[in-house]
Design an enzyme around this catalytic site. Structure first.
Site, PDB file in Angstrom:
ATOM      1  N   LEU A  89       0.827  -1.216   0.000  1.00 42.16           N
ATOM      2  CA  LEU A  89       0.000   0.000   0.000  1.00 42.16           C
ATOM      3  C   LEU A  89       0.861   1.266   0.000  1.00 42.16           C
ATOM      4  O   LEU A  89       0.564   2.238   0.691  1.00 42.16           O
ATOM      5  CB  LEU A  89      -0.955   0.004   1.201  1.00 42.16           C
ATOM      6  CG  LEU A  89      -1.975  -1.137   1.257  1.00 42.16           C
ATOM      7  CD1 LEU A  89      -2.793  -1.049   2.545  1.00 42.16           C
ATOM      8  CD2 LEU A  89      -2.883  -1.132   0.051  1.00 42.16           C
ATOM      9  N   CYS A  90       1.937   1.224  -0.783  1.00 38.80           N
ATOM     10  CA  CYS A  90       2.809   2.398  -0.874  1.00 38.80           C
ATOM     11  C   CYS A  90       3.109   2.734  -2.337  1.00 38.80           C
ATOM     12  O   CYS A  90       4.235   3.090  -2.684  1.00 38.80           O
ATOM     13  CB  CYS A  90       4.095   2.192  -0.082  1.00 38.80           C
ATOM     14  SG  CYS A  90       4.941   0.629  -0.391  1.00 38.80           S
ATOM     15  N   GLY A  91       2.098   2.581  -3.175  1.00 35.51           N
ATOM     16  CA  GLY A  91       2.231   2.958  -4.569  1.00 35.51           C
ATOM     17  C   GLY A  91       3.242   2.094  -5.306  1.00 35.51           C
ATOM     18  O   GLY A  91       3.305   0.873  -5.123  1.00 35.51           O
TER      19      GLY A  91
END
Length: 306
Positions: A89-91
Site C-alpha cells: 500500500l505504498c504505490g
C-alpha cells in the site's frame, strides 16, 4: 440498474474504506516526520565523512594506496543489496526497485546471472517475497531489519558487515545497492550505487578543474594526520562504508513513508469521487422508484374510477 439496497451497501463499504485510508495517511505522515528527521540529520555526517575520505585518498596516488576495499576485480560474482519495504500500500515504491533489479539481472549482469553468480541480499520482506518466487540466489538473514521499532545503526550493521566481509573474502567481486532516495513526500529517486569496491578520487584526475584542485588542496591543508594517513584509512574506510549502507536504508525508509502517505491520500480522494457517483446513482434509483410508485397509484385510482 442496481437496487437501492445494493447501492446503500456500496456507499457504506466505500465510506469504511475511506476512513481506513485516511487513518493510514495520518499514520504514514507521523512516521514520515520521524524518518525524515533521521535522514536529514544523517546526510551531512555521511557527506562530510565521504569528503574526508576523498581528501585523504586523493593524496595517495599510484602504488602508495593499497586497501582491500578498493581492489577492483573482474565482476564475476555480484551481490545486489535490494532495499524494499515490509508492507505494501505504498504505490510504486517496491515495484520500482524490483523492476530495476530485474533490469540488472537481465541486462547489466546477464552473463553472471545465467551462471548463478548474482546473489540478492534483501532488506525488507516485500523484496524477499518477490524474488523468492524466482530463480535467484537469496540471502534472507537480513530481510526483517525494518521490523525494528526504532530503526538504528545497530540494526543495519550486521547486513553491512556481511557485505563487506563477503567482498574481503572474495566471495563477491562487486556489491551494489538498489534503493529509493528520499527527495520529498511525493518524489522518490531510484538509485543504483556501487558500495564496493570503493571509488578512489585521484588528485590528478583529468575531470577535475584547476579550481576544484585548489579547493581540495585547501581542504587537505586543514587536516593534521596522526599517526599517518594509511592507519587512519584502515579505520575510516570501513566506517564510511557502514554509514553509506545505513544511509541507504534510512533513505528507503523515508521514501516508503512518503510514498505510502501519497498513495493513501490519493486513495482517499478516489473514494470521495466514488461516493459522489454512488450517491448520484442512489438518488436516481430512488427517484425512479418514487416515480414508479406514483404511476402505480395513479393507474390504480383511474381503474377504480372507471
Amino acid at each position: 440498474m442496481p437496487s437501492l439496497k445494493e447501492v446503500r451497501n456500496r456507499i457504506s463499504s466505500v465510506k469504511s474504506t475511506q476512513q481506513i485510508t485516511k487513518a493510514m495517511k495520518m499514520v504514514a505522515a507521523a512516521k514520515l516526520r520521524r524518518a525524515q528527521n533521521k535522514i536529514v540529520q544523517m546526510r551531512p555526517y555521511a557527506q562530510k565523512l565521504t569528503q574526508i575520505l576523498q581528501n585523504v585518498t586523493s593524496s595517495l596516488v599510484g602504488d602508495d594506496f593499497n586497501n582491500a576495499y578498493s581492489q577492483a576485480r573482474t565482476p564475476e560474482k555480484i551481490l545486489l543489496v535490494v532495499i524494499t519495504s515490509d508492507k505494501g500500500l505504498c504505490g510504486a515504491f517496491n515495484t520500482n526497485v524490483t523492476r530495476a533489479v530485474n533490469l540488472l539481472l537481465n541486462d547489466t549482469y546477464r552473463s553472471q546471472h545465467a551462471k548463478g553468480n548474482v546473489t540478492l541480499l534483501c532488506v525488507g520482506k516485500k523484496g524477499y517475497e518477490y524474488f523468492k518466487r524466482r530463480n535467484v540466489p537469496l540471502i534472507s538473514d537480513y530481510s526483517t531489519i525494518l521490523t525494528a521499532k526504532d530503526l538504528g545503526f545497530g540494526d543495519v550493521l550486521p547486513a553491512a558487515e556481511f557485505a563487506m566481509k563477503g567482498f574481503l573474502d572474495k566471495k563477491y567481486d562487486k556489491v551494489v545497492l538498489v534503493y529509493n532516495e528520499f527527495k520529498n513526500a511525493a518524489t522518490q529517486i531510484l538509485q543504483t550505487e556501487t558500495l564496493l569496491p570503493i571509488q578512489i578520487v585521484k588528485e590528478d584526475a583529468p575531470a577535475a578543474s584547476q579550481t576544484s584542485k585548489s579547493k581540495d588542496k585547501q581542504l587537505q591543508s586543514d587536516y593534521v594526520f596522526e599517526p599517518n594517513k594509511e592507519e587512519i584509512l584502515e579505520s575510516l574506510i570501513p566506517q564510511t562504508l557502514k554509514i553509506q549502507f545505513y544511509k541507504s536504508v534510512l533513505e528507503s525508509n523515508a521514501s516508503e513513508q512518503g510514498s505510502r502517505m501519497t498513495a493513501m491520500d490519493k486513495a482517499t480522494e478516489n473514494a470521495g469521487e466514488l461516493l459522489k457517483e454512488l450517491k448520484l446513482s442512489y438518488n436516481r434509483a430512488r427517484q425512479a422508484n418514487i416515480t414508479k410508485e406514483i404511476l402505480e397509484i395513479v393507474g390504480g385510482a383511474e381503474a377504480l374510477g372507471k
